[in-house]
Write an enzyme that holds these catalytic residues in place. Structure first.
Site, PDB file in Angstrom:
ATOM      1  N   LYS A 250     -18.905 -43.693 111.766  1.00 58.33           N
ATOM      2  CA  LYS A 250     -19.148 -43.449 110.354  1.00 58.33           C
ATOM      3  C   LYS A 250     -19.833 -44.652 109.749  1.00 58.33           C
ATOM      4  O   LYS A 250     -20.721 -44.550 108.955  1.00 58.33           O
ATOM      5  CB  LYS A 250     -17.813 -43.324 109.612  1.00 58.33           C
ATOM      6  CG  LYS A 250     -17.192 -41.979 109.647  1.00 58.33           C
ATOM      7  CD  LYS A 250     -16.072 -41.930 108.625  1.00 58.33           C
ATOM      8  CE  LYS A 250     -14.812 -41.538 109.333  1.00 58.33           C
ATOM      9  NZ  LYS A 250     -13.740 -41.044 108.537  1.00 58.33           N
TER      10      LYS A 250
HETATM   11  N1  GLU Z   1      -8.765 -39.007 104.662  1.00 58.27           N
HETATM   12  C1  GLU Z   1      -8.548 -38.977 106.068  1.00 58.27           C
HETATM   13  C2  GLU Z   1      -9.827 -39.308 106.776  1.00 58.27           C
HETATM   14  O1  GLU Z   1     -10.881 -39.184 106.171  1.00 58.27           O
HETATM   15  C3  GLU Z   1      -8.090 -37.587 106.458  1.00 58.27           C
HETATM   16  C4  GLU Z   1      -7.345 -37.485 107.723  1.00 58.27           C
HETATM   17  C5  GLU Z   1      -6.598 -36.156 107.758  1.00 58.27           C
HETATM   18  O2  GLU Z   1      -7.272 -35.119 107.849  1.00 58.27           O
HETATM   19  O3  GLU Z   1      -5.382 -36.132 107.658  1.00 58.27           O
HETATM   20  O4  GLU Z   1      -9.819 -39.690 107.924  1.00 58.27           O
END
Ligand code: GLU
Length: 478
Positions: A250
């Site tokens: 990312k």
């Molecule tokens: N906000 C988390 C991420 O972007 C989400 C992970 C999840 O889906 O629990 O990695």
């Protein structure tokens, strides 16, 4: 049976990474395959990382990909708010409840004290120092305005096992875990806390996310258990690699949905390719619409091993999608790229599109394919030498005046007519039509490789421009 509810819970980073898009897609496919709901939740508790426009980009990328969510911040639903920063009070209430149940505690340790816990290898693990504070002391320190965090109370010993629907039984020793912060000193929850509270309150039945959460899930299960809540099912997804050793990242902006769209990949092709990064349907189909994916999706087709992101394959698939478009749809999608090319203002743009559709794998290739044709000028005369067609310089010199005469006396400049008439002309001149067409191709483009044969290019140029270019070439040979 309870209705299946899955969610996609991105942090608003400012781009839609293809890894994130795959998580969203699988969560969508799983829900829809089971007649369930797909929910969007924005995980924006890290306010320091706020990026302007990032949330809107999530909405638009999902909708552009056809992943319409049933509930979400911009469309509402019965379980909102769907943005974590708007749920602060909810987390506070549950954190206090968890403290009462012994699953968490207040911690007042200073930065300096925490730093002093670092061992000689640079590792640090919180030592539960504040777990032993009396209720009176805690109340007094909070009342006096001392800053605090709330930490999870993880048993010092023992282990916990849960069943992941992809990876099977996962066991983690509590000694490997730490009493992580659940609520930060600014009152915001961390992911470790908010994901549990929200997944429970939003009625999520299946938690679908990357394998990076596989080993922290036991911590979350401790909280479900402490609250007396039913644990969700877990579906952790294999990593996507850039190559054999590196993760698709990312951070380095390796693979953003938007970048691929800009390069001229079709959204349908991207989402189709992303589906194949870790999943294969039973019948092994590759080119599938979203509706077909919904129908074919099943967990036993998900692989446990990492999948490698292969842009060559994505390109191939994109080419298939381009070929399958109607000429009108292709034209509409290709227009911005044609307008950016040197063909703009010179050629009939519809004709350019028709020439390009069978010949490009991405729309972004259009300018590089058409520009050399549009930017005709002087070129290397050696190009007239061609072994296969037995052409050379001298033959070009003899045939060019014939071609000029032919072009001047032909009014129907369609490819079919030009092709038929030039074959007749070759017979009349006693040369192979391949030779005549080669000389024509070089003379009107100055290129040995062209998108389409000589008569297709002549049809694009039209009579006037073709004659002009033939004359230019004759002069070049003189
Ligand atoms: N906000 C988390 C991420 O972007 C989400 C992970 C999840 O889906 O629990 O990695």
């Amino acid at each position: 049976m309870t209705k299946v509810r899955t969610r996609f819970a991105p942090s608003p980073t400012g781009f839609m990474h293809l890894g994130g898009l795959r998580t969203a897609l699988y969560a969508y496919l799983y829900a829809k395959n089971h007649g369930g709901d797909f929910i969007l939740r924005i995980e924006d508790t890290d306010q320091a990382r706020f990026v302007e426009g990032a949330v809107e980009l999530i909405y638009s990328s999902l909708k552009d990909s056809g992943l319409y969510y049933d509930e979400g911040p911009d469309i509402g639903g019965n379980y909102g708010p769907y943005i974590q920063s708007e749920r602060k009070e909810i987390y506070k209430k549950y954190a206090e409840e968890l403290i009462k149940r012994g699953g968490a505690y207040y911690c007042f340790c200073s930065k300096e004290r925490l730093e002093s816990l670092t061992d000689e290898n640079g590792n640090r693990k919180y030592d539960k120092h504040c777990l032993s504070l009396s209720k009176e002391e805690v109340d007094r320190r909070i009342a006096s305005g001392e800053p605090y965090v709330i930490r999870q109370n993880i048993p010092a010993e023992g282990k916990s096992t849960y069943h992941d629907l992809i990876y099977g039984d996962i066991t983690v020793d509590f000694s490997e875990l730490e009493d992580n912060i659940l609520i930060k000193s600014d009152g915001m929850p961390t992911y470790n806390f908010a994901n549990v509270i929200d997944d429970h309150l939003m009625g999520i039945t299946h938690v679908i996310r990357g394998t990076e959460y596989l080993s922290s899930t036991p911590k979350y299960n401790l909280m479900y258990d402490a609250f007396g809540w039913e644990r969700p099912e877990y579906i952790h997804l294999p990593t996507i690699m850039k190559d054999a050793t590196r993760k698709l990242s990312k951070r380095y902006g390796d693979a953003n949905f938007d970048d691929f769209v800009k390069k001229g990949y079709l959204k349908e092709a991207i989402i189709n390719y992303v589906a194949l990064l870790g999943w294969a349907p039973k019948d092994n189909s590759e080119k599938m619409t979203l509706a077909e994916m919904v129908e074919k999706f099943s967990l036993d087709g998900i692989s446990r091993s990492p999948s490698i992101f292969d842009e060559v394959k994505l390109k191939w698939l994109n080419g298939e999608y381009i070929r399958a478009l109607s000429p009108e749809d292709f034209y509409a999608l290709a227009l911005p790229y044609i307008e950016k090319s040197a063909a703009n203002g010179k050629f009939d743009l519809k004709k350019v599109a028709a020439l390009m559709q069978p010949r490009v794998e991405t729309l972004g290739e259009i300018p590089e394919k058409i520009d050399p044709i549009a930017n005709f000028g002087d070129y290397d005369k050696e190009l007239f030498f061609n072994k296969k067609n037995k052409t050379d310089f001298a033959l070009a010199k003899t045939l060019l005046p014939e071609l000029i005469g032919f072009a001047e006396n032909t009014d129907d400049f369609s490819n079919d007519n030009l092709y038929a008439k030039l074959s007749e002309k070759a017979a009349e001149l006693g040369v192979k039509s391949g030779a005549l067409l080669w000389i024509m191709r070089i003379a009107i483009t100055g290129q040995s490789v062209t998108p389409g044969g000589a008569t297709e290019i002549a049809a694009l140029l039209g009579k006037e421009e073709t004659v002009k270019r033939l004359k230019h070439s004759l002069a070049l040979l003189a």
